[in-house]
Design a protein around this motif. Sequence first.
Motif: not given
Lengths: 391, 297
Positions: B215-233, B253-259
């Motif tokens: 459930x996110x905009x298809x253009x954001x795949x990399x952004x979401x994936x990056x957020x998961x790595x940067x937050x430690x998820x 690590x970035x907080x998980x909340x954002x991603x």
Amino acid sequence: MRRWEVMVGNKAIAYAAKLARVQFISAYPITPQTSVVEYLAEMVASGELDAEFVNVEGELTAQTAALGASAAGARAFTATSGPGLLYMHHPMHMTSGGRFPVVMAVIHRSVKGMQPDHSDMMAQRDTGWIMLECENSQELLDTGIMAFKIAEDERVRLPTIFAGDGYILSYTAEPVEIPAQEDVDAFLPPYRSKYPLLPGLADEARRVQMEQWGIGQDPQLRWRRQQEAMEAAKMVIREVNEEFYKWFGRRYGNGLVEEYRCEDVEAFIVAMGTIASTARTAIDRLQARGKKIGLVKLKSFRPFPSEEFKRLGAMVKAIGVIDRNISLGSGGITFQEIRSSLYDLDERPRVLGFHAGLCGKEVRVGDIEMICEKTLRAAEGEEVTPLVDWV
Amino acid sequence: MSRPIPLHEIGEKEYIDPANQACQGCGGAIVSRLVSKALGDCFVRAEVACCGPAFMNIRAPSIYVEVFEGAGALMTGISRGLKRIGREDVVVLGIIGDGGTVDIGYQGLSAAAERNENILWVCYDNEAYMNTGGQKSGATTPYAATTTTPIGEYSRGKLERRKNVPLLMAMQGAPYVATASVAYPEDLLGKLVHAKGIKGFRYIHVSSPCPTGWGYDPKDTIKVARGMVQSGLWPLYEVSNGILKLNYKPKELKPVREVLKMQGRFRHLTDEEVDRIQGEVDAFWSRLVEKDGGNIF
Ligand SMILES: Cc1ncc(C[n+]2csc(CCOP(=O)(O)OP(=O)(O)O)c2C)c(N)n1
Ligand code: SF4
């Protein structure tokens, strides 16, 4: 050099795989199959057989791995019984669907108990495998070798089961002739797949491969092609049976059915597997008493030799069909298929059904004599009931 | 250990058809493209039921066998068969979904690892059974809403913890195990090229976001994936013969909340639930940092 050895059926099966120089074996234990893969393990361990021997973690995997090996272009073999065969059901459809000539030994075990009946194989009857039934250990060894030649034939390319009754054959020793390796090599050359899963496959081969794997225009085509291959297999099985005879001096009827003392009879009975052996004795006794009844051994359950039964059915007045199986809610499976094969005859013989030997229930010569006598009464025009008996 | 490889060092040849049937922005399709480029002309690909066939490689030899549960066995057979016909040079690759890896296919996976089969198993992890419409799998992040763990008066989404299959594979003694993410292609390519040079069982588990299911905009795949790595998820690490190496190790690590906020499947989360996720992520991360450079056993 050909030689004789007193061996159990499971060892005869292992010899078939070894003589066929299988390149891949997936192994998983289940009674009464287990010693087949144990014999093969020993052959591989001693260097007698050079093959990939993979101890998998279940039958689903045993079947799927054999499929994969065959897709890559290797001659693949596996073996199982009863519940193990049920567990293979899903990938078995894929093996035949991809037209991978895997050969499998089925050592019958009931799906409702440890003892043998044919319910395990019958539950796979629509998976698209060729199914050849054997009566004794020699036939297991011989059919095992023939199975590879049939399965790999370009006109067929279908996986093939050769089967025998568990316990009765698996652990009973009898003299078996082991053919010479050079003769088997000449009869069955190494497997060379025209369609291996490899980079650089020629376009035409790739197209055929894709069609078989279901990637093409007509989604129904793979079913149709497979049915055509099954039909072609009838001829190929006959040819291979004859060629085997030329090399080794043994054949099994015409490869599809075997007639035993069917000359000038009024009726015959039909049996598969070890019951056919018992039936031979019953027929001998009855013919000695002047009774005009013979035996037709059904060897190829798939493809089903309808034409043979039509031909044979035209010669008699009654047929007694012994089924070591039942399709619950319907009836004996070969009983129905034989009846249906006779439908186009102008004058149809009467067909009686007998359920016998399910869950390993013993079938004695006397039981078969009783079956024959009832069939003969029907041949004489007597209204016999019930149409189907439990023996 | 692997060394990151920039995209431009990999050949230009494409193997996956641009007209593949994956949804827009599919993380799995990116995996498929990068994997085949990294392996080059000498691999065969095995596929079972999942979205994988939608981005199946039609310019290299591949086989699709509808045994969802059988990827490990299928690859085993192919690898052994190729050995028998003298083609051990060919890499046997499977690009398998998380369901076919951590759930229904786990038995065969674990057995193939035990036997140290000469195969390369790439799991593209979209954290659910996406091909059937997004049901929970053993890889789904806790609290996610899926079609079989919907949010309702009596349900807060998926409750079970993720099965950590990369570590399980490492504990089984696989010669090479790695995690990766579509947001870090150099890292992924490096790991693939490294894995290609190793014989035996190799396992790479790639975080592959799925816009349709998450459930996110298809253009954001990399952004979401990056957020998961940067937050430690989704930590990036590899285990070579038991030695663990963290490949992405930020100071903080970035907080998980954002991603989490970016994804519809976490829209329902309360602050308390976000904190609970954060706690679990922090705990796992500190264990990883502790083990970094050492033996995991
Ligand atoms: C034996 C079997 N059970 C269920 C299915 C239905 N099925 C097909 S694909 C799929 C989901 C695959 O999930 P995953 O492996 O995570 O890959 P994804 O679809 O997410 O890419 C399911 C449940 C099937 N094809 N075969
Ligand atoms: S559902 Fe998800 S994983 Fe499947 S093709 Fe679409 S984006 Fe890719």
